[in-house]
Write a protein that holds these residues in place. Structure first.
Motif, PDB file in Angstrom:
ATOM      1  N   GLY A 163       0.792  -1.224   0.000  1.00 47.01           N
ATOM      2  CA  GLY A 163       0.000   0.000   0.000  1.00 47.01           C
ATOM      3  C   GLY A 163       0.822   1.269   0.000  1.00 47.01           C
ATOM      4  O   GLY A 163       0.601   2.168  -0.823  1.00 47.01           O
ATOM      5  N   SER A 164       1.799   1.340   0.926  1.00 48.40           N
ATOM      6  CA  SER A 164       2.549   2.583   1.058  1.00 48.40           C
ATOM      7  C   SER A 164       3.312   2.889  -0.232  1.00 48.40           C
ATOM      8  O   SER A 164       3.350   4.034  -0.685  1.00 48.40           O
ATOM      9  N   LEU A 165       3.914   1.855  -0.843  1.00 43.30           N
ATOM     10  CA  LEU A 165       4.665   2.062  -2.082  1.00 43.30           C
ATOM     11  C   LEU A 165       3.753   2.503  -3.209  1.00 43.30           C
ATOM     12  O   LEU A 165       4.044   3.445  -3.959  1.00 43.30           O
ATOM     13  N   MET A 166       2.620   1.789  -3.313  1.00 44.32           N
ATOM     14  CA  MET A 166       1.699   2.101  -4.394  1.00 44.32           C
ATOM     15  C   MET A 166       1.150   3.507  -4.244  1.00 44.32           C
ATOM     16  O   MET A 166       0.996   4.230  -5.213  1.00 44.32           O
ATOM     17  N   LEU A 167       0.868   3.867  -3.008  1.00 45.29           N
ATOM     18  CA  LEU A 167       0.314   5.191  -2.778  1.00 45.29           C
ATOM     19  C   LEU A 167       1.315   6.260  -3.223  1.00 45.29           C
ATOM     20  O   LEU A 167       0.975   7.225  -3.900  1.00 45.29           O
ATOM     21  N   LEU A 168       2.584   6.038  -2.842  1.00 45.23           N
ATOM     22  CA  LEU A 168       3.613   7.014  -3.214  1.00 45.23           C
ATOM     23  C   LEU A 168       3.793   7.068  -4.722  1.00 45.23           C
ATOM     24  O   LEU A 168       3.809   8.156  -5.311  1.00 45.23           O
ATOM     25  N   THR A 169       3.945   5.901  -5.352  1.00 47.17           N
ATOM     26  CA  THR A 169       4.184   5.913  -6.795  1.00 47.17           C
ATOM     27  C   THR A 169       2.973   6.473  -7.531  1.00 47.17           C
ATOM     28  O   THR A 169       3.126   7.249  -8.470  1.00 47.17           O
ATOM     29  N   SER A 170       1.771   6.104  -7.070  1.00 45.50           N
ATOM     30  CA  SER A 170       0.576   6.646  -7.721  1.00 45.50           C
ATOM     31  C   SER A 170       0.546   8.154  -7.586  1.00 45.50           C
ATOM     32  O   SER A 170       0.265   8.870  -8.553  1.00 45.50           O
ATOM     33  N   SER A 171       0.827   8.636  -6.375  1.00 46.13           N
ATOM     34  CA  SER A 171       0.786  10.080  -6.153  1.00 46.13           C
ATOM     35  C   SER A 171       1.813  10.776  -7.038  1.00 46.13           C
ATOM     36  O   SER A 171       1.526  11.810  -7.652  1.00 46.13           O
ATOM     37  N   ILE A 172       3.020  10.192  -7.107  1.00 46.49           N
ATOM     38  CA  ILE A 172       4.062  10.808  -7.931  1.00 46.49           C
ATOM     39  C   ILE A 172       3.621  10.833  -9.399  1.00 46.49           C
ATOM     40  O   ILE A 172       3.717  11.859 -10.078  1.00 46.49           O
ATOM     41  N   THR A 173       3.083   9.694  -9.856  1.00 47.77           N
ATOM     42  CA  THR A 173       2.612   9.629 -11.241  1.00 47.77           C
ATOM     43  C   THR A 173       1.584  10.723 -11.513  1.00 47.77           C
ATOM     44  O   THR A 173       1.653  11.433 -12.517  1.00 47.77           O
ATOM     45  N   VAL A 174       0.622  10.851 -10.584  1.00 45.55           N
ATOM     46  CA  VAL A 174      -0.440  11.831 -10.779  1.00 45.55           C
ATOM     47  C   VAL A 174       0.145  13.245 -10.821  1.00 45.55           C
ATOM     48  O   VAL A 174      -0.191  14.040 -11.702  1.00 45.55           O
ATOM     49  N   LEU A 175       1.065  13.536  -9.890  1.00 49.18           N
ATOM     50  CA  LEU A 175       1.644  14.874  -9.853  1.00 49.18           C
ATOM     51  C   LEU A 175       2.408  15.188 -11.137  1.00 49.18           C
ATOM     52  O   LEU A 175       2.234  16.253 -11.742  1.00 49.18           O
ATOM     53  N   VAL A 176       3.259  14.215 -11.543  1.00 53.01           N
ATOM     54  CA  VAL A 176       4.032  14.417 -12.775  1.00 53.01           C
ATOM     55  C   VAL A 176       3.076  14.587 -13.959  1.00 53.01           C
ATOM     56  O   VAL A 176       3.236  15.492 -14.790  1.00 53.01           O
TER      57      VAL A 176
END
Lengths: 651, 640
Positions: A163-176
């Motif tokens: 969860g924590s990894l996915m949340l971070l990568t998803s958030s980064i993807t969305v921001l980028v």
């Protein structure tokens, strides 16, 4: 909606659960996570690498379509040779292999340390729990502890590893992605960002609701486990009265509550997820409208519009995923809260900072001992004074419920006195280190708790048998016996307690006895518990009505052998009848929370009315006599000390 | 308690309560026709590896349980699947609306001044978005409801089954194991149910459509896809084989860990008094470590499967590109089409990730279901016959004829060839050495066990054929363990007759002399007995337990060493109440106290599973046998 409100006046346990619930609600996510730092020692660095791998895999996944487009263009170009195709093949192959490797690495880095963290938390929880006093365990339901030890921690592992990894990568993807969108068209990107406003606005309400359900559901899972535990431990009673259906309906009620809470929780999450789809997509519909309008006006190129929407498609999945992942964050937070609930309770019975010790003789003294159960209105023990000489056998007698078992528990500090002192060999029991104290004292409890292990392990529970050398409770005072000596101790203990029937069991002393020794009869269990206390070779032996379930001839045999063995061991023995009293040199009468008299059986029969009532009651012939028998002396209305026969004896 | 029952009746949906289909023991073939007899029930629970046929059998049993549990929610699940498909379809359409429809169709029209070019794509997009979003909400909810309904049903059936199973089962199978079946095993199933269907349907649909597109566009690339299936199958089989074992291990190690935990907490006083905290913690650490290793191993397998599938997919993409590239060079294939096909090939493998996740949860859930289905396959040794006989009123006439009992087929005979008639209303004391078989005798009567041969009748009705309801109404037993359930004292007494009135409960408590101590408790009859009755002394617990028996008001009362922890005054009170209670009832009293025996009309001395002396107390004293010696011993201690 909230269980406790339905059940009318909340009991102590429900009140405590309510308080824990509220403490959890007040604790922020950051605070909760901070509490886990000690467990995450080995995790941090690897988690970081895992995140890098996850990001790398994500970048490759995003870049493959782009690269492919370029490569196909190259192949299409005029005069392309076979080499171009081979190059394209090699590049795609290379990226493909890298993607797989990074995906592998993400798990490789994160799973083992996350599992270690889970295991450490689990073991810490267990260690904390076995150190908690009997009072703590009386207040907590077994199922609540168990669900914290297993389900909650599994949840946390999944959160850290996934969860924590996915949340971070998803958030980064969305921001980028949103950044890229801005580069295509600031107007459209700004419009797209508007979707975040309602999400942010509704976020706290969702959070509150979801956390409520998540906490309630996890607590309820503990209730369900408790019902299961109880129904199995009480199976004989349920069977004897044919009340299996009753137990089932009360279990079903709990299970239905759990079901409803889980469904409510998922419904709340589903609403949030819907929001996470509807809002961005709805805004994108507006973006189409605006984009086309702008393009129609010539303010935006068709290419920029296409690029904007291509990115929107890429962001679709991570945005949708974030809803679910946020749900996971809150469930993880609930698990942390529930973990902290238990870990934050400081054990109330611990070794002192600077333990004292004394030469072992076996002198036991009670001085003005008071004791009150945590939520009781008044003291059960109200100033007991007693001195048991080294090597002496003292019987402790009271009416049913008079507090004798409680008094016994105070000696090895299973409970602590509310005021007053219990001393062994002149030292306050609270000044000994717990292992030291408890190796001097051994108890045979009224309900003989046995473990589902071999007969031998059960009897040798209090010895060095199956104990590691660095076990702090390992006998340190030159008492660690050799293997042969242990066998001798075992033989002697079994013989004394007349528990030699165990040799007839299918695998003799190596036979595993079922849970709590349920496959044995009450008398058999009692004799094993007695031999266990004897095998511990204590200087103070506490026996709680150890012969009650024995038939009279077995009792006679055991009594005779005990007399020999107890010679030299200070013994406090709770007795309900003359045959047990016969073991004792002297008898102490516990009445209304005080030691009312001490003397020999014969002396007491002559001079103590209380003692005679207990030990030689006149056979009641009529109904009227019922009133004459003091069944609740200890627990009844507050006793007037002046009236009660209070012959305190302190030699 | 009546209030509780009232609420239970409100628990919704009728189909939730019907769990008969989950009772796997009902479909078990007779033992001698059963080639998998050694795997039935919980007997193979600790085994890790099996032969091919055995694996198939166990797998089928697990899946069959899953199928049975889905009865009643299958329609819901189907609807869910349809909703997933539609929702996914709507989501999949949005890129085309944004790209093709808006830019290629809408923009030129807009340039021509046709406003339809503006709002048609926008509205269509909105429509798809709303459909996708609303359906997502709906199917997430449906999934949760369906999965919780199934879990509820399974929990209920596991509970019912554990209650139905005979005592000898429970003596081996610890409470920790039952708890682990009910909690962590069902939790594994929940993970499958919550996410599984969506993942599977989503993934399959997507793969199907994309594959069709590729085949239609270029069958040669389709052949590459087909070739990729071969290593996928190999990888899948490798994974399944290993994951099955790995997950089975985790179920076993998790159960061991839970058993250790539960036992340590239940026996905390003994753990502390004998300074076993450290040893127990170490043991727990060991078990937790084993569980951790098993868990990491099984997750690790998935960690190979997932990138493995990805690798195969990416290799296929590269192969399609290579083959297609050369064909483009030769002019057999358009470059635009190649790009489309290569991208589609990349996409076709993406859902494999999801399907792999589904497969992973399926493996984990199957391992858990193995254990649960095994438990549900256990046959209670004692159960009600199909058409039980009713016994409205019962006098309490008991007759053993040639009755024999042994715990297992190959075990020793515990009770030998017993012929015994106890007329209605007789009070019989059963004495003998510990372990002589006294308890067995009364446990047969209480139907904790059934006689293995011969017969045992109550009022002429064979006990095995008597309806359970009637049996429980007429025969009540006070056991050695006076177990108190969490709840109030009142609830605990009313356990034996939940419909009893307040007055009846108090009367029962008064009759055994429990009323006084109860009134002395902080909240009287409402006092919560707390966990396992820790606050209430052993003697007081026995009094509550006696009150239960009084309230039950049975025709036959059995007391199994039920007065051992009472002091003499309390015992006398009980005794006195007993004499009144026993008036016209049949009673069997196992006792080792003279006082109890003295109220008996008849004494049976049991030794090594046989009645060795039988007669009135006086007769036996005169006869000078075991009882006579016992009697003198008693007299001696009483006179002490």
């Amino acid at each position: 909606m909230q269980q406790s409100e339905q059940k009318g006046a909340p009991g102590a346990q429900e009140r405590a659960a309510r308080q824990r619930y509220e403490r959890g609600q007040q604790r922020s996510l950051i605070e909760a996570l901070k509490r886990l730092v000690p467990y995450l020692e080995g995790l941090k660095l690897r988690w970081f690498f895992g995140m890098l791998a996850a990001i790398a895999a994500g970048i490759i996944a995003l870049s493959i379509p782009v690269v492919l487009g370029g490569l196909v263009d190259d192949i299409e170009a005029e005069g392309a040779a076979a080499a171009v195709v081979w190059t394209a093949f090699a590049v795609v192959l290379g990226l493909g292999v890298l993607e797989a490797i990074f995906v592998f690495l993400r798990r490789f880095f994160v799973i083992p340390p996350a599992s270690d963290a889970e295991t450490n938390m689990r073991v810490s929880l267990f260690e904390r729990l076995v150190g908690q006093s009997a009072a703590f365990h009386g207040a907590w339901e077994a199922g609540q502890l168990q669900s914290r030890a297993i389900a909650d921690l599994n949840m946390l592992r999944r959160f850290f590893a996934f969860g924590s990894l996915m949340l971070l990568t998803s958030s980064i993807t969305v921001l980028v992605g949103i950044g890229v969108m801005f580069s295509w068209s600031p107007t459209l990107a700004a419009l797209f960002l508007c979707a975040a406003v309602p999400v942010i606005a509704l976020g706290p309400a969702f959070r509150r609701k979801f956390v409520h359900y998540s906490r309630s559901a996890q607590d309820q899972a503990g209730e369900v486990a408790t019902k299961v535990e109880e129904s199995v431990h009480g199976i004989r009673v349920l069977k004897a009265f044919g009340r299996g259906d009753w137990a089932r309906s009360s279990f079903k009620e709990e299970a239905a509550t759990l079901r409803d809470l889980e469904v409510s929780k998922m419904r709340t999450l589903a609403k949030f997820q819907m929001l996470m789809v509807l809002l961005p997509e709805g805004v994108l519909a507006a973006c189409i409208f605006t984009g086309l309008y702008l393009a129609g006006q010539g303010d935006l190129t068709a290419g920029a519009l296409a690029g904007f929407f291509a990115m929107a498609v890429v962001l679709k999945q991570p945005i949708e995923g974030i809803g679910m992942l946020i749900g996971m964050v809150f469930m993880a937070k609930t698990s942390i809260d529930r973990h902290i609930d238990v870990m934050d309770v400081e054990p109330d019975i611990v070794s002192p900072a600077e333990p004292k010790t004394a030469a072992e003789k076996g002198l036991v003294e009670l001085e003005d001992v008071h004791f009150r159960y945590p939520d009781a209105a008044e003291d059960l023990i109200r100033g007991a004074n007693l001195r048991i000489e080294p090597g002496e056998t003292m019987a402790l007698v009271s009416a049913t419920g008079g507090g004798t078992s409680t008094l016994l528990n105070l000696v090895p500090r299973l409970y602590d006195v509310t005021s007053g002192t219990v001393r062994i060999d002149g030292v306050d029991v609270r000044d000994y280190s717990l292992p030291d104290l408890r190796s001097r004292v051994a108890v045979a409890f009224e309900d003989p708790t046995l473990f589902s292990t071999t007969v031998k392990s059960n009897v040798l529970l209090g010895t060095s048998h199956q104990r590691d050398d660095d076990d702090p409770a390992h006998p340190s005072r030159d008492r660690a016996p050799s293997r042969d000596q242990l066998d001798e101790i075992l033989d002697e203990a079994l013989h004394t307690a007349d528990a030699e029937f165990v040799r007839e069991l299918p695998e003799s002393l190596e036979t595993r006895i079922g849970e709590e020794g349920l496959s044995l009869s009450g008398g058999q269990r009692q004799r094993l518990a007695l031999s266990r206390a004897i095998a511990a070779k204590p200087s103070v032996l506490l026996l709680d009505d150890p012969l009650s379930a024995l038939d009279v001839r077995t009792e006679e045999r055991v009594t005779a052998r005990l007399r020999e063995v107890l010679d030299g061991t200070t013994t406090l023995i709770i007795a309900h009848r003359p045959s047990t009293v016969a073991l004792a040199d002297r008898v102490a009468v516990l009445h209304e929370g005080r030691i009312a008299d001490v003397g020999t059986h014969t002396e007491l029969l002559e001079r103590s009315a209380i003692y005679s009532r207990i030990m030689k009651p006149t056979p009641p012939e009529s109904q009227d006599l019922m009133d004459a028998i003091p069944a609740d002396e200890d627990q009844g209305e507050a006793a007037d000390p002046a009236v009660s026969a209070n012959t305190e004896v302190t030699k | 308690m009546s209030e509780r029952n009232g609420r239970t009746a409100n628990v919704d949906d009728a189909h939730f309560t019907d769990t008969a289909a989950l009772d796997l023991s009902k479909i078990t073939p007779p033992r001698d026709e059963d080639e998998f007899a050694h795997l039935r029930g919980t007997s193979a629970e600790e085994d890790v590896t099996f032969t091919k046929a055995e694996r198939k059998f166990i797998r089928r049993r697990s899946l069959s349980l899953l199928w049975r549990a889905s009865a009643g929610v299958r329609g819901k699940l189907l609807l869910t699947a349809i909703a997933v498909v539609v929702s996914q379809g709507a989501q999949a359409a949005t890129p085309f609306i944004a790209g093709g429809l808006a830019i290629d169709w809408g923009l030129p029209r807009l340039m021509d001044g046709d406003s339809a070019g503006l709002w048609v794509p926008a509205l269509l997009y909105l429509l798809c978005a709303v459909t996708a979003g609303v359906l997502l909400y709906w199917y997430t909810r449906m999934t949760a409801e369906a999965s919780q309904a199934m879990l509820y049903k399974l929990r209920d059936e596991v509970f019912r089954k554990t209650q139905a199973l005979s005592l000898d089962f429970h003596e081996d199978y610890t409470s920790g194991k039952v708890i682990s079946r009910q909690t962590s095993d069902l939790e594994a199933l929940r993970e499958l149910l919550d996410g599984g269907v969506n993942q599977l349907v989503q993934g399959l649909m997507f793969m199907l459509f994309t594959t069709i597109y590729i085949w239609i566009s270029d069958f040669r690339s389709g052949l590459v896809l087909l070739a990729a299936v071969v290593p996928i199958i190999f990888l899948g089989r490798w994974y399944q084989k290993n994951a099955e074992v790995a997950y089975r291990r985790t179920r076993i190690s998790s159960a061991r860990m839970i058993v250790h935990f539960v036992e340590s907490m239940t026996g905390i006083r003994a753990v502390q008094a004998f300074r076993r905290e450290d040893a127990r913690s170490r043991q727990y650490r060991k078990l937790a470590k084993i569980y951790r290793d098993d868990m990491v191993r099984s997750i690790g397998l998935f960690g190979v499967l997932q990138p493995g599938l990805m690798l195969i997919g990416n290799l296929a993409v590269a192969a399609v590109l290579l083959w297609g590239g050369f064909r483009v060079l030769e002019g057999d294939l358009g470059a635009g089409l190649l790009l489309g096909i290569v991208l589609a090939t990349k996409r076709v493998f993406q859902p494999l990730d999801m399907i792999a996740m589904f497969y992973n949860s399926l493996q984990s859930a199957t391992a858990a279901l193995e254990k649960v289905s095994g438990l549900l396959e256990e046959t209670p040794k004692v159960r009600q016959v199909k058409s039980p006989q009713r016994l409205e009123d019962c006098a309490g006439d008991i007759e053993f004829t040639d009755a024999e009992f042994k715990y297992s087929d190959d075990g020793p005979v515990v009770m030998k060839q017993l012929d015994l008639h106890i007329p209605a209303g007789q009070t019989v004391a059963v004495v003998g050495r510990t372990g002589a078989g006294k308890s067995t005798l009364v446990k047969l009567l209480a139907r904790f066990y059934d006689v293995t041969s011969g017969s045992l009748t109550l009022d002429g009705v064979e006990l095995r054929e008597l309806s359970e309801d009637d049996h429980h109404r007429h025969v009540a037993m006070v056991t050695q363990e006076a177990f108190l359930f969490s709840g109030s004292i009142r609830e605990n007494i009313a356990l034996s007759r939940p419909e009893a009135t307040e007055d009846e409960i108090i009367a029962a408590a008064k009759a055994v002399g429990a009323h006084e101590f109860i009134m002395g408790l902080p909240e009287g009859y409402d006092t919560d007995v707390n966990k396992r009755g820790g606050r209430i002394s052993a003697g007081q617990r026995q009094l509550v337990s006696f009150a239960r028996a009084f309230l039950a008001d049975p025709a036959v009362l059995i007391l199994d060493e039920a007065t051992s922890s009472l002091d003499l005054p309390s015992e006398q009170l009980v005794q006195q109440g007993l004499e009144r209670l026993l008036g016209n009832r049949t009673a069997l009293i196992i006792a080792h106290r003279l006082s109890t025996v003295s109220i008996a009309d008849r004494v049976l001395v049991i030794d090594e599973g046989q009645v060795v002396e039988d007669g009135s107390p006086q007769e036996l004293i005169d006869a000078g046998g075991y009882f006579s010696k016992l009697h003198s011993a008693w007299s001696a201690t009483m006179g002490n």
